[in-house]
Design an enzyme around this catalytic site. Structure first.
Site, PDB file in Angstrom:
ATOM      1  N   ARG A  16      -7.293  -0.100  -6.653  1.00  0.00           N
ATOM      2  CA  ARG A  16      -7.834   1.160  -6.140  1.00  0.00           C
ATOM      3  C   ARG A  16      -7.735   2.492  -6.813  1.00  0.00           C
ATOM      4  O   ARG A  16      -6.878   2.171  -7.543  1.00  0.00           O
ATOM      5  CB  ARG A  16      -6.812   0.904  -4.328  1.00  0.00           C
ATOM      6  CG  ARG A  16      -6.539  -0.049  -3.833  1.00  0.00           C
ATOM      7  CD  ARG A  16      -5.065  -0.290  -2.473  1.00  0.00           C
ATOM      8  NE  ARG A  16      -6.308   0.868  -1.505  1.00  0.00           N
ATOM      9  CZ  ARG A  16      -5.377   1.743  -0.775  1.00  0.00           C
ATOM     10  NH1 ARG A  16      -4.243   1.220  -0.477  1.00  0.00           N
ATOM     11  NH2 ARG A  16      -5.795   2.505   0.181  1.00  0.00           N
ATOM     12  N   ASN A  23      -5.294  12.967   0.994  1.00  0.00           N
ATOM     13  CA  ASN A  23      -4.168  11.568   2.011  1.00  0.00           C
ATOM     14  C   ASN A  23      -5.091  10.696   2.622  1.00  0.00           C
ATOM     15  O   ASN A  23      -7.124  11.170   2.332  1.00  0.00           O
ATOM     16  CB  ASN A  23      -2.677  12.497   3.024  1.00  0.00           C
ATOM     17  CG  ASN A  23      -2.531  11.744   3.122  1.00  0.00           C
ATOM     18  OD1 ASN A  23      -2.043  10.623   2.021  1.00  0.00           O
ATOM     19  ND2 ASN A  23      -1.626  11.672   4.119  1.00  0.00           N
ATOM     20  N   LYS A  24      -4.949  10.029   3.260  1.00  0.00           N
ATOM     21  CA  LYS A  24      -5.211   9.112   4.800  1.00  0.00           C
ATOM     22  C   LYS A  24      -6.577  10.195   4.919  1.00  0.00           C
ATOM     23  O   LYS A  24      -6.201  11.311   5.887  1.00  0.00           O
ATOM     24  CB  LYS A  24      -4.744   8.411   5.460  1.00  0.00           C
ATOM     25  CG  LYS A  24      -5.018   7.236   6.046  1.00  0.00           C
ATOM     26  CD  LYS A  24      -5.387   6.619   6.118  1.00  0.00           C
ATOM     27  CE  LYS A  24      -5.189   5.591   4.463  1.00  0.00           C
ATOM     28  NZ  LYS A  24      -6.203   4.502   3.538  1.00  0.00           N
ATOM     29  N   ARG A  44       0.510  -1.188   0.423  1.00  0.00           N
ATOM     30  CA  ARG A  44      -0.148  -0.142   0.517  1.00  0.00           C
ATOM     31  C   ARG A  44       0.950   1.041   0.243  1.00  0.00           C
ATOM     32  O   ARG A  44       2.249   1.257  -0.084  1.00  0.00           O
ATOM     33  CB  ARG A  44      -0.758  -0.489   0.910  1.00  0.00           C
ATOM     34  CG  ARG A  44      -0.618  -0.894   2.193  1.00  0.00           C
ATOM     35  CD  ARG A  44       0.413  -0.270   2.716  1.00  0.00           C
ATOM     36  NE  ARG A  44       0.311   1.156   3.490  1.00  0.00           N
ATOM     37  CZ  ARG A  44       0.967   2.167   3.584  1.00  0.00           C
ATOM     38  NH1 ARG A  44       2.679   2.112   2.960  1.00  0.00           N
ATOM     39  NH2 ARG A  44       0.905   3.364   3.756  1.00  0.00           N
ATOM     40  N   GLY A  45       0.261   2.256  -0.228  1.00  0.00           N
ATOM     41  CA  GLY A  45       0.996   3.287   0.277  1.00  0.00           C
ATOM     42  C   GLY A  45       1.203   3.544  -1.904  1.00  0.00           C
ATOM     43  O   GLY A  45       1.526   2.679  -2.366  1.00  0.00           O
ATOM     44  N   ALA A  46       0.974   5.557  -2.375  1.00  0.00           N
ATOM     45  CA  ALA A  46       0.857   5.511  -3.537  1.00  0.00           C
ATOM     46  C   ALA A  46       2.045   5.081  -4.649  1.00  0.00           C
ATOM     47  O   ALA A  46       1.571   4.412  -5.478  1.00  0.00           O
ATOM     48  CB  ALA A  46      -0.033   6.771  -3.811  1.00  0.00           C
ATOM     49  N   GLN A  97      -2.027   2.526  10.442  1.00  0.00           N
ATOM     50  CA  GLN A  97      -0.793   2.518   9.422  1.00  0.00           C
ATOM     51  C   GLN A  97      -0.082   3.483   9.826  1.00  0.00           C
ATOM     52  O   GLN A  97       1.446   2.698   9.763  1.00  0.00           O
ATOM     53  CB  GLN A  97      -0.952   2.622   8.234  1.00  0.00           C
ATOM     54  CG  GLN A  97      -1.816   2.297   6.833  1.00  0.00           C
ATOM     55  CD  GLN A  97      -3.595   2.224   6.996  1.00  0.00           C
ATOM     56  OE1 GLN A  97      -3.903   2.980   8.767  1.00  0.00           O
ATOM     57  NE2 GLN A  97      -4.124   2.774   5.367  1.00  0.00           N
ATOM     58  N   ASP A 116      -2.269  10.786  -1.688  1.00  0.00           N
ATOM     59  CA  ASP A 116      -2.451  10.178  -2.832  1.00  0.00           C
ATOM     60  C   ASP A 116      -2.436  10.769  -4.473  1.00  0.00           C
ATOM     61  O   ASP A 116      -2.868   9.975  -5.551  1.00  0.00           O
ATOM     62  CB  ASP A 116      -3.080   9.198  -2.259  1.00  0.00           C
ATOM     63  CG  ASP A 116      -3.057   7.705  -0.757  1.00  0.00           C
ATOM     64  OD1 ASP A 116      -2.753   8.718  -0.043  1.00  0.00           O
ATOM     65  OD2 ASP A 116      -2.503   7.272  -1.303  1.00  0.00           O
TER      66      ASP A 116
HETATM   67  O1  MRU Z   1      -3.965   3.422   2.003  1.00  0.00           O
HETATM   68  P1  MRU Z   1      -3.255   3.720   2.104  1.00  0.00           P
HETATM   69  O2  MRU Z   1      -2.263   2.956   3.006  1.00  0.00           O
HETATM   70  O3  MRU Z   1      -2.416   3.187   1.016  1.00  0.00           O
HETATM   71  O4  MRU Z   1      -3.055   4.889   2.598  1.00  0.00           O
HETATM   72  C1  MRU Z   1      -1.343   5.714   2.295  1.00  0.00           C
HETATM   73  C2  MRU Z   1      -1.323   7.277   2.817  1.00  0.00           C
HETATM   74  O5  MRU Z   1      -2.678   8.027   2.590  1.00  0.00           O
HETATM   75  C3  MRU Z   1      -0.119   7.739   2.750  1.00  0.00           C
HETATM   76  O6  MRU Z   1      -0.399   8.864   2.885  1.00  0.00           O
HETATM   77  C4  MRU Z   1       0.303   8.447   0.877  1.00  0.00           C
HETATM   78  O7  MRU Z   1       0.224   7.094  -0.112  1.00  0.00           O
HETATM   79  C5  MRU Z   1       1.296   8.073   0.624  1.00  0.00           C
HETATM   80  S1  MRU Z   1       2.740   6.973   0.899  1.00  0.00           S
HETATM   81  C6  MRU Z   1       4.473   7.514   1.117  1.00  0.00           C
END
Ligand code: MRU
Length: 368
Positions: free
Chosen positions: A89, A251-252, A52-54, A200, A241
């Site tokens: 996603r 973002n999250k 996970r993470g963009a 996370q 993201d």
């Molecule tokens: O749902 P996730 O864990 O994929 O969400 C991740 C985030 O929101 C991060 O802040 C973002 O992707 C940047 S990761 C370097």
């Protein structure tokens, strides 16, 4: 970055036959890697949040195309693999960016050359991700340095979710400046939002900061405003993201509330992002970014390790409680002090972004 002292990345190819990733669902309690042998496995790993993470989602998708090309490198097969991967996603634009980059390159080549080129390109994309994130760290470090020079005290940075190396191929985005400040001997301490519902922050950011020896304190998501009111946060740095052309940052979920609290308390609020996270086609993040909705069990239950070592989910609401689970929110550009990119820091605005990425001015003026 390091796992138990050993330099490690989040994704690596195995003999152009498979890809290995860290299973992030098991952290911080178990460190285990998983082998992805075909593009369906890569898609599943993105959907079920093994990765996970963009930026890492984009990198995994790129390798997903490489895996697909081993079996059938026809236009039809590659387009179909890209569609499967794209459907995993919806919010992080790095996924679409990586798939477009792979298919645009491969579909131009003779079929016999595609597989070799796909593995090469996926590896190049990963190397670039590492360099982009390192440079984000270099620019963000200057902000931390300034805060340190102003106070002479430990710099307290608040972050949300995990935008560390686990969300990228290496270094991370929001955490890259923190690692670089720590390595440069600047005293830095991180307030880590737990980041309900998937936590996370608690499970991933605390783990990776701990592995690197960076002082940090886990806080409930609701504590940030209080800490800011009491002068305990020098700056906020979060990941992203999808950033629009106008500087709105998605973002999250919960990031927006941190930005509101930061604004009210005059705490600088920075968003760290590599350029593949910019969606140059849109301006208004609130109406134009698709926000992922996830299963409500993540809200109705908490998952973790029991004292006896068993992993378990416990229910925290009455049976039949209705719940909703939006994965992301949008922080409007007006609440963002600055964007930290691989080319430097800029104002969160179209002119700020175009100042760093002038090549986008001509290419696309956006539809918003
Ligand atoms: O749902 P996730 O864990 O994929 O969400 C991740 C985030 O929101 C991060 O802040 C973002 O992707 C940047 S990761 C370097």
């Amino acid at each position: 970055m390091r796992v138990n002292g050993t330099p490690t990345r989040t994704i690596w190819p195995i003999d152009k036959m498979a890809v290995e990733v860290i299973d992030q669902r098991l952290l911080p309690h178990q460190y285990q890697t998983v082998r992805l042998a075909d593009h369906a496995a890569a898609a599943a790993a993105i959907s079920n949040m093994t990765v996970r993470g963009a930026p890492l989602i984009g990198a995994t998708a790129a390798y997903g195309i490489a895996l697909a090309s081993n079996v059938d490198a026809s236009d039809l097969a590659l387009n179909s693999a890209a569609e499967t991967l794209l459907a995993t996603r919806p919010t992080a634009v790095n996924l679409r960016w990586a798939l477009q980059r792979m298919t645009e390159l491969l579909l131009k080549l003779p079929e016999a050359e595609r597989s070799e080129a796909a593995w090469r390109e996926a590896a190049a994309l990963c190397e670039e991700d590492v360099a982009l994130n390192f440079n984000i760290g270099k620019h963000g470090l200057e902000l931390i340095k300034l805060a340190y020079e102003a106070s002479g005290q430990t710099v307290n940075v608040l972050t949300h979710c995990n935008a560390g190396w686990l969300g990228t191929v290496d270094w991370g985005t929001a955490l890259s400046p923190i690692y670089q400040a720590h390595d440069a001997g600047i005293p830095v301490h991180v307030w880590v939002d737990e980041t309900r519902p998937r936590n996370q922050g608690a499970s991933l950011s605390c783990w990776e900061l701990g592995q690197h020896g960076v002082p940090h304190t886990l806080i409930p998501d609701n504590a940030g405003g209080h800490l800011m009111q009491h002068g305990q946060v020098d700056l906020v740095i979060v990941g992203c993201d999808r950033t629009t052309r106008a500087g709105d940052a998605c973002n999250k979920i919960g990031t927006y509330l941190k930005a509101l609290a930061a604004n009210d308390n005059h705490v600088p609020f920075y968003v760290a992002l590599p350029s593949p996270t910019i969606d140059w086609d849109i301006r208004d993040g609130v109406t134009e970014i698709p926000i992922e909705q996830r299963g409500v069990d993540e809200v109705l239950e908490v998952y973790g390790r029991a004292k006896n070592g068993d992993m378990l989910a416990v229910q925290i609401a009455p049976e039949d409680t209705q719940a909703v689970n939006y994965g992301f929110d949008v922080t409007p550009a007006r609440l963002v002090t600055g964007l930290i990119t691989e080319r430097g820091c800029c104002e969160a605005s179209e002119s700020g972004l175009l100042g760093l990425f002038p090549e986008q001015a001509e290419k696309n003026s956006g539809r918003g």
